[in-house]
Design a protein around this motif. Sequence first.
Motif, mmCIF file in Angstrom:
data_model
loop_
_atom_site.group_PDB
_atom_site.id
_atom_site.type_symbol
_atom_site.label_atom_id
_atom_site.label_comp_id
_atom_site.label_asym_id
_atom_site.label_seq_id
_atom_site.Cartn_x
_atom_site.Cartn_y
_atom_site.Cartn_z
ATOM 1 N N GLN A 659 0.827 -1.213 0.000
ATOM 2 C CA GLN A 659 0.000 0.000 0.000
ATOM 3 C C GLN A 659 0.863 1.266 0.000
ATOM 4 N N LEU A 660 2.011 1.224 0.694
ATOM 5 C CA LEU A 660 2.928 2.375 0.667
ATOM 6 C C LEU A 660 3.501 2.554 -0.741
ATOM 7 N N ALA A 661 3.845 1.438 -1.384
ATOM 8 C CA ALA A 661 4.407 1.522 -2.740
ATOM 9 C C ALA A 661 3.372 2.080 -3.707
ATOM 10 N N ALA A 662 2.117 1.632 -3.568
ATOM 11 C CA ALA A 662 1.060 2.123 -4.459
ATOM 12 C C ALA A 662 0.805 3.616 -4.226
ATOM 13 N N ALA A 663 0.900 4.065 -2.966
ATOM 14 C CA ALA A 663 0.614 5.463 -2.649
ATOM 15 C C ALA A 663 1.749 6.385 -3.073
ATOM 16 N N THR A 664 2.994 5.886 -2.996
ATOM 17 C CA THR A 664 4.144 6.781 -3.226
ATOM 18 C C THR A 664 4.875 6.490 -4.534
#
Length: 858
Positions: A659-664
């Motif tokens: 989810q962090l990778a998708a957001a950033t």
Amino acid sequence: MIPPGRCERPARGVLLFGALLAALGLLAGARGALAEDKPLVINAQQYFEKRGLDVRVFTGEYNGMFFDEKTAGVELIHHGVRTATGGAVRLSPTPEQWDQIPKLAARKVDPETATIEVTLRYEAFDFESRIAVTADGAGFRIAVLLDKPLPAALEGRAGLNLEFRPSLYWEHSYLVDGHPGIFPRYPAGPTTPLPPAKKIRQFEGFSTFDLHGHEDYVEALPVAAGKTLVMAPEDPERRVTIRCLSGELSLFDGRNLAQNGWYVVCTLLAAKATGKVAEWYVEPHTIPGWTRTPVIGFSQVGYHPSQPKRAVIELDANDTPLESASLFEIRPDGQEVEKLRAKAQPWGKYLRYNYLVADFSSVREPGLYRIQYGAQTTGAFPIAADVYARVWQPTLDVFFPVQMDHMFVNEAYRVWHGAAHLDDALQAPLDEQHFDGYKTGAVTNTPYKPGERIPGLAVGGWFDAGDFDIEGRSHAAVVSSLAATWEAFHPQHDQTLVDQALRFVDIHRPDGKPDLLQQIEQGALQLAAEYRAIGRLVRGIVDGELHRYHHLGDGSTQTDNLVYDPSLKPFESKDGRSGTPDDRWVYTEATPSSNYAGIGALAAASSALRGFNDPLAAECLALARKAYAEERARPAPAAPAAGFSAAFGPLAELSAVQQLAAATREKEYADRFGELVWPALDRTPGFALQTAVRAIPVMDAAYAARLRRYVEKYKTELDGMLKQNPYGVPIGTGGWAGNAQVIGWATTNYYLNKAYPDLVDTGLVTRGLDYLFGTHPVHNYSFVSAVGNRSKHLAYGNNRADFSFIAGGVVPGVLVLKPDYPENMDDWPFLWGENEYTIGAAASYLFLANAAQELLGR
Ligand SMILES: [Ca+2]
Ligand SMILES: [Ca+2]
Ligand SMILES: [Ca+2]
């Protein structure tokens, strides 16, 4: 739907002849048996059985997770329905959920003497009793045996109890020693106040009873008492005769103390005695040749023209299968035309029933249809391209708004609840095991002392289930799930007004803002408040006292909404403060997996809220980055070798970095994901696959190719799983029924279909929904309230005391009671394992229903 039972009654003359013989004392007249009544026998599954009746003696044990769950003890399955439970030695006439339950110390089955004997133990009283159930005549004897006399503290308290489900005896009568009565439709006493010293200690010394400044607690008194009780003499399906062979029996109404109470038949154990201290003869009447009515499982929502259409027909083991089932088209003039006669293909036995499958997939013409099997017919359902277009809306329009904490929720003329828990919240005490599963250790893991206010928490969040706590992990999972629905489908649907400044929600009133984003905001506000205050996900925010925790009704009256001030007296209030210590507690255990769940949810919420609430979106991402860095910097606690944490701990970080990778779109997170994903797929492929396939957009091309091998393996295992039951979905057998797993499984199939359509087809997505919508065991109601033609109209929401439902809520579904009894009560909302809505299941359903609409509806 209670299977009404196909009565194959003997000719009237036979009955009259039997009655005449009985009157002449020519039959076993003392026990009132008819000549055709057969004895109970112990079957291979180790319980008593005859046609129309099972008598189970502790085939299930009180598991103690939430205490007396009404699925254990001596139980009757009477004409297919579990009418009685909790047959045991109990310490009060109408035991409540948190009253002490006996431990099963031993169980002996002796087919020779047709006896099943159990030893029950109450550790707190060093008190052991044996219960012997023996087949006798057309019924059975049940005796309590003691080797040592009853402990003095339990004299006049401990009794032989058997509990009957009230809803099955409403609009029915009883006879006690010939005196007639009507089962109370609503609890109407009698009760008596008793001094606190008389009360048997409840679980961990907690109390379900709110003394509210008064000394006495309350106990139920008998509704009727005597030697012989005949329940429902007018109804051959429900008639049960209980004759007390020593002492007297009493009928109580447990609902006087707790809405989930049952009718209880009780005989007190003889004091200062050993050997047989209580004994009954019990004879549930059985209808000769009784056969359970078939259930036609199908989707109450209907079918998309292109999807598979399977009806699964559930048959009594004694029933003779028919050759075919028919699909009728219903024309505008009411005329019904047989569209297809499909072969009713025998599937075989699953649990206790036989199954047939009728496939109507070839019918693709839009219209209204119904299915006929023998004398059974279903209600009408559509075949149409838009069947999934609106099925998710009640969940977003009604269920989620009703679950919103800290908000006033209105719907037309009705107020669901006021703004709740405005006095949140205090740091929980140390070393405390809470009755809803929360726990604290020796330290708070926060800057706050036990009992100190943690500021800023009276905002956002949802009531977790049928209770009113904010459950940290399910709250985080719901934010992630709602954000995933937004990311995948961007539903602009707007039928709800949400005003955070006024803490006001109005259902069925559009406000120009997408409802899904408003719900994500509701979740993100609470998450951000938690991370702002303590830097990690809370375990839960929950009432600290049992007599408030079991609250039913308006959530805003669970606490007084006034900040606690110890300088005031209880029930005194002044200047917006109160002397009643009812503010909720915050549990703050430091579990990395929980924290990762919160971090992932913050990251996912930040993406969804960008452009909708930019300051909150930016703060969520900043909090997620910071908390992730801090969690990674902490020395990881030693990984447990086995169990839930061992399997799921590593998955939590995997999901957070996805989810962090998708957001950033930052390399740091994608690289960490690449490190974690392959070991996770090797360890728990079934659980890691969904996260893994969702990461395809942020990984390179080689990633998708390497992942394909895991999907191929999943597909092979799936083919085996599809054969385990006639529904072709994974049906769980735990103490909480498995609809959430079915939704998760179908959702994984959706993601896999998008990435590898040659391996996983869309039928594996809609099959999960077909199951939820009525193609499942026991009955054919849709498990999503107010979705489909017939749906769960009684459920364990926070309005369960009203025997009602919340539109769009999803219940756990079919509970498999060991060894072979599938159950989902549709006349009694109080079994949480079958009927309790959770926000987690609702959010996952919202995703899946949107997914089906996207796959098939356009
Ligand atoms: Ca809860
Ligand atoms: Ca709106
Ligand atoms: Ca308060």
